[in-house]
Design an enzyme around this catalytic site. Structure first.
Site, PDB file in Angstrom:
ATOM      1  N   LYS A 162       0.838  -1.196   0.000  1.00 19.66           N
ATOM      2  CA  LYS A 162       0.000   0.000   0.000  1.00 19.66           C
ATOM      3  C   LYS A 162       0.875   1.250   0.000  1.00 19.66           C
ATOM      4  CE  LYS A 162      -3.913  -2.384   2.043  1.00 19.66           C
ATOM      5  NZ  LYS A 162      -4.532  -2.893   3.257  1.00 19.66           N
TER       6      LYS A 162
ATOM      7  N   ASP B 276     -11.460   2.633   3.704  1.00 17.81           N
ATOM      8  CA  ASP B 276     -11.867   1.230   3.557  1.00 17.81           C
ATOM      9  C   ASP B 276     -13.380   1.116   3.328  1.00 17.81           C
ATOM     10  OD1 ASP B 276      -9.885  -0.784   3.660  1.00 17.81           O
ATOM     11  OD2 ASP B 276      -9.566  -0.440   5.805  1.00 17.81           O
TER      12      ASP B 276
ATOM     13  N   GLN C 215      -5.084  -1.680   9.431  1.00 16.92           N
ATOM     14  CA  GLN C 215      -4.948  -2.994   8.800  1.00 16.92           C
ATOM     15  C   GLN C 215      -5.571  -4.077   9.682  1.00 16.92           C
ATOM     16  OE1 GLN C 215      -3.750  -3.499   5.724  1.00 16.92           O
ATOM     17  NE2 GLN C 215      -3.940  -5.699   5.799  1.00 16.92           N
TER      18      GLN C 215
HETATM   19  N1  GUN Z   1      -6.737  -6.796   5.653  1.00 19.58           N
HETATM   20  C1  GUN Z   1      -6.854  -7.472   4.485  1.00 19.58           C
HETATM   21  N2  GUN Z   1      -7.456  -6.711   3.561  1.00 19.58           N
HETATM   22  C2  GUN Z   1      -7.736  -5.524   4.142  1.00 19.58           C
HETATM   23  C3  GUN Z   1      -8.353  -4.320   3.696  1.00 19.58           C
HETATM   24  O1  GUN Z   1      -8.783  -4.180   2.541  1.00 19.58           O
HETATM   25  N3  GUN Z   1      -8.448  -3.321   4.609  1.00 19.58           N
HETATM   26  C4  GUN Z   1      -7.987  -3.453   5.864  1.00 19.58           C
HETATM   27  N4  GUN Z   1      -8.128  -2.416   6.684  1.00 19.58           N
HETATM   28  N5  GUN Z   1      -7.417  -4.551   6.316  1.00 19.58           N
HETATM   29  C5  GUN Z   1      -7.291  -5.577   5.453  1.00 19.58           C
END
Ligand code: GUN
Length: 288
Positions: free
Chosen positions: A53, A120, A97
């Site tokens: 990311k 998100d 996350q």
């Molecule tokens: N863990 C795995 N995929 C994601 C996501 O798209 N967002 C977040 N916040 N955590 C994740």
């Protein structure tokens, strides 16, 4: 007959080029989009996602910060950090996350994120806005699937879309976005009897359950578009989707490979949400 293999890389590259341009314009106007990613603990898969990311932000010119906190961090400490970023004008997106350590309640944490910065689209306000069709944050993985369909030339309106899986992150918001695009939507899940009878009616089949090779050729109508959201790592360690790719590609009209499409598209939509959030923030500051 053999189906078209959807070229995720090409789609991702063209959207990221558009995002880079949007970031350049916003930055020139004085608002560089900014994203903060918070990770708690040492989950190795999460560490890889977080690095991806941050790297993706850098590639398109988004300012990013990664805060790696120890597994012993308390819920209050995490929430206090979120409150700081809610007020930080350099930051337009806050991502915590998942998964979090067991002693932290994820829902309670998400509730503390300013909905305007919830890139998100997990906050109940944004989930509600999605339900009533209000513009704003879009759930990243489902929004990525819609982009892939559109950019592959699939006309969604009037089609029968079947979603397999009913998670809050993918299945449910996916159904909502497909409905917004005027598909007729059916959602299947673990308690659905005779699932193959239903999936075989799908013009568009989106699978998001987390079970390697659940969907076989007999689940798919000839010519259907199949989008595989699964990311499974079986004992052999090779990343694989929820769809038996080799068998289904002989039946489907088009199919996404795993890895290669939905994963990178999810990050791309995260970047887009961050840019859109920065744009809304800059417009709001002009209005006052
Ligand atoms: N863990 C795995 N995929 C994601 C996501 O798209 N967002 C977040 N916040 N955590 C994740």
């Amino acid at each position: 007959m053999s189906g078209q293999i959807i070229n995720g890389k090409e789609i991702v590259a063209s959207i990221r080029a558009e995002i880079t341009e949007q970031v350049r314009e916003l930055t020139e106007q004085g608002t560089q989009p900014g994203l903060v990613v918070i990770i708690v603990g040492e989950d190795p898969a999460s560490q890889v996602y977080v690095r991806n990311k941050a790297k993706s932000c850098e590639q398109v010119g988004i300012y990013s910060e990664v805060h790696a906190l120890p597994a012993s961090t308390t819920q209050q400490e995490l929430i206090a950090l979120i409150h700081l970023f809610n007020k930080d004008q350099r930051i337009h997106g806050i991502l915590v996350q998942s998964p979090l350590p067991k002693h932290i309640n994820e829902e309670a944490v998400v509730d503390e994120i300013d909905p305007a910065k919830d890139v998100d689209c997990f906050h109940p306000v944004n989930v509600g806005n999605l339900m009533i069709g209000k513009d704003g944050m879009k759930p990243c993985t489902p929004a990525g699937v819609i982009e892939v369909l559109k950019r592959t030339g699939v006309d969604i309106a009037g089609k029968h879309a079947v979603v397999v899986g009913r998670s809050n992150i993918v299945g449910k918001p996916m159904a909502m976005l497909l409905l917004r695009e005027h598909a007729t939507v059916t959602v299947c899940h673990s308690r659905t009897p005779n699932m193959a009878e239903i999936t075989r009616q799908a013009d568009i089949l989106v699978v998001a359950v987390g079970k390697a090779h659940l969907i076989k050729a007999e689940h798919v109508k000839p010519g259907a578009v199949v989008i595989d959201v699964g990311m499974n790592r079986p004992a052999d360690g090779k990343l694989t989707g929820d769809v038996d790719f080799e068998a289904v590609k002989e039946v489907a009209g088009a199919i996404t490979p795993v890895p290669g499409t939905v994963g990178p598209m999810t990050i791309t939509m995260l970047l887009q949400n961050t840019v859109d959030s920065a744009r809304r923030a800059s417009q709001a500051s002009v209005r006052v």
